[in-house]
Design a protein around this motif. Structure first.
Motif, PDB file in Angstrom:
ATOM      1  N   UNK A  56       0.954  -1.288   0.477  1.00 26.83           N
ATOM      2  CA  UNK A  56      -0.047   0.008  -0.292  1.00 26.83           C
ATOM      3  C   UNK A  56       0.621   0.923   0.344  1.00 26.83           C
ATOM      4  N   UNK A  57       2.179   1.008   1.066  1.00 21.38           N
ATOM      5  CA  UNK A  57       2.706   2.343   0.755  1.00 21.38           C
ATOM      6  C   UNK A  57       3.582   2.219  -0.431  1.00 21.38           C
ATOM      7  N   UNK A 105      -0.934   2.723 -16.464  1.00 18.14           N
ATOM      8  CA  UNK A 105      -0.405   1.825 -15.020  1.00 18.14           C
ATOM      9  C   UNK A 105      -1.353   2.314 -14.394  1.00 18.14           C
ATOM     10  N   UNK A 106      -1.452   3.305 -13.903  1.00 18.83           N
ATOM     11  CA  UNK A 106      -1.264   3.378 -12.671  1.00 18.83           C
ATOM     12  C   UNK A 106      -3.065   3.489 -12.551  1.00 18.83           C
ATOM     13  N   UNK A 107      -3.859   3.866 -12.841  1.00 22.44           N
ATOM     14  CA  UNK A 107      -5.523   3.797 -13.728  1.00 22.44           C
ATOM     15  C   UNK A 107      -6.204   1.949 -13.322  1.00 22.44           C
ATOM     16  N   UNK A 108      -5.406   1.235 -13.667  1.00 24.37           N
ATOM     17  CA  UNK A 108      -5.813  -0.026 -13.013  1.00 24.37           C
ATOM     18  C   UNK A 108      -5.594  -1.140 -11.526  1.00 24.37           C
ATOM     19  N   UNK A 109      -4.427  -0.281 -11.132  1.00 21.84           N
ATOM     20  CA  UNK A 109      -3.784  -0.247  -9.514  1.00 21.84           C
ATOM     21  C   UNK A 109      -4.919   0.427  -8.487  1.00 21.84           C
ATOM     22  N   UNK A 138     -11.950  -3.561  -5.407  1.00 22.19           N
ATOM     23  CA  UNK A 138     -11.649  -5.437  -4.733  1.00 22.19           C
ATOM     24  C   UNK A 138     -11.209  -4.555  -3.423  1.00 22.19           C
ATOM     25  N   UNK A 139     -10.531  -3.808  -3.313  1.00 16.42           N
ATOM     26  CA  UNK A 139      -9.526  -3.778  -1.748  1.00 16.42           C
ATOM     27  C   UNK A 139     -10.258  -3.286  -0.797  1.00 16.42           C
ATOM     28  N   UNK A 191     -10.289  -7.948  -0.904  1.00 18.53           N
ATOM     29  CA  UNK A 191      -8.675  -8.162  -0.599  1.00 18.53           C
ATOM     30  C   UNK A 191      -8.339  -7.053  -1.206  1.00 18.53           C
ATOM     31  N   UNK A 192      -6.930  -6.772  -0.349  1.00 19.22           N
ATOM     32  CA  UNK A 192      -5.604  -5.800  -1.247  1.00 19.22           C
ATOM     33  C   UNK A 192      -5.046  -6.913  -1.778  1.00 19.22           C
ATOM     34  N   UNK A 193      -4.929  -8.249  -1.937  1.00 22.75           N
ATOM     35  CA  UNK A 193      -4.003  -8.570  -2.355  1.00 22.75           C
ATOM     36  C   UNK A 193      -4.810  -9.256  -4.185  1.00 22.75           C
TER      37      UNK A 193
END
Length: 632
Positions: A110-111, A168-172, A179-180, A372-374
């Motif tokens: 997360x960091x 790239x960051x958009x989809x994270x 789901x996070x 789930x964050x994972x």
């Protein structure tokens, strides 16, 4: 020590994200040094606490790819070119290994995600400065952004690379939004940033980034719906219908908001006139010279000149990059490099998809929770990887530090997405983990040594270019001397100093024994030796040889330059000027007329063949009109 290493990793990503936004290493050195510290501390710790077991297959594939690129860089013809790929590779390796191992805990992941979001906010802020009319704004004082007006760039010099980073960051962020874990306030902030990044991609007017974004969105939707189908089937149809409505409406709104902007981009640079096909032709031509291992790291810098397509417009500049990472890989590293890159992508994508399947079939049944964050980061990483693979067919974003580091983080998330329990036993390859640690130590030492060995030279060379643009020629000379002293193996610094010394000489000083001419010749000889593939170095050395009366040696360099730049007016005109100086007017005339047929012409306002040809005609006319000498 592990905590210290991760703090350095976050700091290195932040610094590289602000400064490491160009293809050159000049501004990347501070971030490289901090990432080197992160890797060195992790190496000294040696045994890192890993929360989840990583995939040894993924580690093995990346080890092979990294080792090959590093060895090929060491064997490349031009060391100064090779170091650019080598240091970006070393930094990406450190980011990858630490993401796979020390940063496997959700808190640290997360960091890392938070640092990427912070960079997004910074890029949006600078993009707003560009959009307000200050298109040349650069975050580093005394430097300007040289990109075309009308397209925001954020911290990046090239708007296309900002589009790649946002994609790239958009989809994270989208994965975490869907789901996070987190409260409503966090999800609202993520939603706002996602919309802002989508608008930002549109404002970069990068058609490759938009294509990648659309493809990534399709993959993200399919994967997300697949997870819902296996875990919350009763919600599937509602989510599918709602998603289609939101997607259509959102796409329509974004298109309408940016319609005029994108139409303007199409008018100024229509896809029908895109020069990429001609650039790709040059990359394939260079690849044909050494199909298996390629010409060497970033050798397309010179290959784009030597193998330039006749179909390119005459006044189009040299491409320098293939604008296609796959063809660039073929040209620079051959089939071996492309094959290993494909292996890396396939192993990581397979591991990510396997995690999604494991989560739906095992983890969800144990916990009954889909948040789930994972899961969020893995799903987002798969979609982001897809977007990047599509965008890479049109750009060269992985020759820039921060997109490469972000990709390394994505691959790290996929290599260790968070498998736990005994339901899935991963294949163990013990030598891979040992080699990963050895490579981590070597990469870290390289990153720490680079700023001292090469960064000082880059700094002084940049200072010299600034001083020259400000007409402060004494300061420029001093900085060039410092650049050569700091990095004697930098061919560009040698060439710049030698060329500057040549330009200072007037006609009376161009004598074979003049000390300044001798020094300029020595610099240019070293430049040609360090990089025998750059035609401008050969032309400058030929000019110095002509001034010393070494005309045969000058002719050798001129013919080399014509071979290295066969379509360029500059090389042909230099040959004509040589014959002109020698008084061989017929050869000079033929060479001038040949220069007029060049397929790559000099820019308007610079020296042109027609001006020198007119001068030749004036000389011939004066000689004919002058009375013959009468012998007593």
């Amino acid at each position: 020590m592990q905590t210290v290493s991760l703090i350095f990793l976050l700091l290195g990503l932040l610094i590289a994200g602000v400064l490491g936004t160009e293809t050159r290493l000049l501004f990347f050195w501070p971030g490289a040094a901090v990432l080197g510290l992160a890797g060195l501390v992790a190496t000294l710790k040696w045994r890192l606490r890993v929360l989840f077991p990583p995939s040894d297959l993924c580690l093995g594939a990346v080890c092979l790819f990294t080792a090959y690129i590093a060895v090929r860089a060491g064997m490349s013809p031009v060391a100064a070119y090779a170091r650019e790929d080598l240091f970006v590779l070393a930094a990406a390796w450190v980011a990858y290994i630490l993401t796979v191992t020390a940063a496997s805990h959700p808190r640290w992941r997360l960091a890392v995600f938070g640092v990427l979001l912070l960079l997004v906010v910074g890029n949006l802020a600078v993009g707003f400065v560009h959009l307000s009319g200050n298109w040349q704004f650069h975050v580093v004082p005394h430097f300007i952004r040289t990109a075309t007006e009308g397209r925001i760039g954020g911290f990046f010099a090239n708007p296309n690379h900002l589009g790649a980073f946002f994609s790239m960051v958009i989809f994270l962020a989208a994965g975490f939004l869907c789901f996070g874990r987190g409260g409503a306030a966090l999800k609202m902030c993520l939603g706002f940033l996602i919309v802002s990044m989508m608008i930002g991609v549109a404002l970069t007017a990068s058609r490759g980034a938009l294509t990648g974004l659309a493809t990534g969105a399709v993959i993200f939707s399919l994967l997300a719906l697949g997870v819902v189908w296996q875990t919350q089937r009763h919600l599937f149809w509602s989510l599918l219908g709602g998603g289609l409505v939101v997607g259509v409406l959102g796409g329509a709104v974004l298109w309408k908001v940016n319609e005029e902007y994108l139409r303007g981009r199409e008018i100024t640079s229509p896809m029908a006139n895109d020069v990429r096909l001609e650039i790709w032709e040059a990359a394939l031509a260079q690849h044909a010279q050494s199909p298996w291992i390629g010409a060497g790291s970033r050798m397309f810098y010179d290959g784009s000149v030597q193998f330039r397509s006749e179909g390119l417009p005459a006044y189009a500049g040299d491409a320098l990059f293939a604008h296609n990472e796959y063809l660039q890989m073929l040209a620079d590293y051959g089939w071996v490099g492309l094959g290993l890159m494909t292996l890396v992508v396939l192993t990581h994508a397979w591991n990510g998809v396997s995690f999604l399947s494991w989560f739906a079939r095992h983890r969800f049944l144990q916990t009954g929770r889909i948040l789930s964050n994972n899961l969020a980061l893995c799903l987002g990483a798969l979609a982001a990887l897809t977007a990047m693979l599509v965008h890479a067919a049109f750009e060269f974003q992985f020759h820039v530090a921060i997109p490469s580091l972000t990709l390394a983080v994505l691959l790290g998330l996929l290599a260790n997405p968070g498998f736990e329990g005994s339901e899935r036993r991963a294949m163990r390859l013990p030598p891979v983990r040992f080699m990963s640690k050895i490579l981590l130590g070597l990469a870290s030492l390289l990153l720490l040594a680079g700023p001292w060995l090469y960064g000082r030279g880059d700094y002084h060379l940049a200072r010299a270019q600034i001083a020259e643009s400000q007409k402060d020629f004494f300061e420029a000379s001093q900085q060039l001397n410092a650049a050569v002293e700091a990095d004697p193996a930098n061919a560009e610094a040698r060439y710049e100093r030698g060329q500057t010394l040549l330009e200072k000489l007037n006609a009376s000083q161009r004598s074979p024994t003049h000390p300044v001419l001798k020094r300029a010749t020595e610099d240019l000889e070293v430049a040609v030796k360090l990089n025998p593939h750059h035609y401008l170095y050969a032309l400058a050395l030929a000019d110095a040889y002509d001034a010393q009366g070494r005309h045969d040696e000058a002719l050798v360099q001129l013919r080399r330059a014509v071979t290295l730049a066969p379509l360029h007016e500059e090389s042909r005109m230099a040959l004509a000027v040589h014959w002109h100086r020698m008084g061989q007017f017929e050869k000079a005339e033929a060479a001038y007329l040949w220069a007029g047929e060049a397929k790559a012409m000099n820019e308007e306002g610079t020296s042109r063949w027609i001006d020198n040809y007119r001068l030749l005609l004036q000389h011939v006319t004066l000689m004919r009109e002058s009375p013959p000498l009468v012998r007593p």
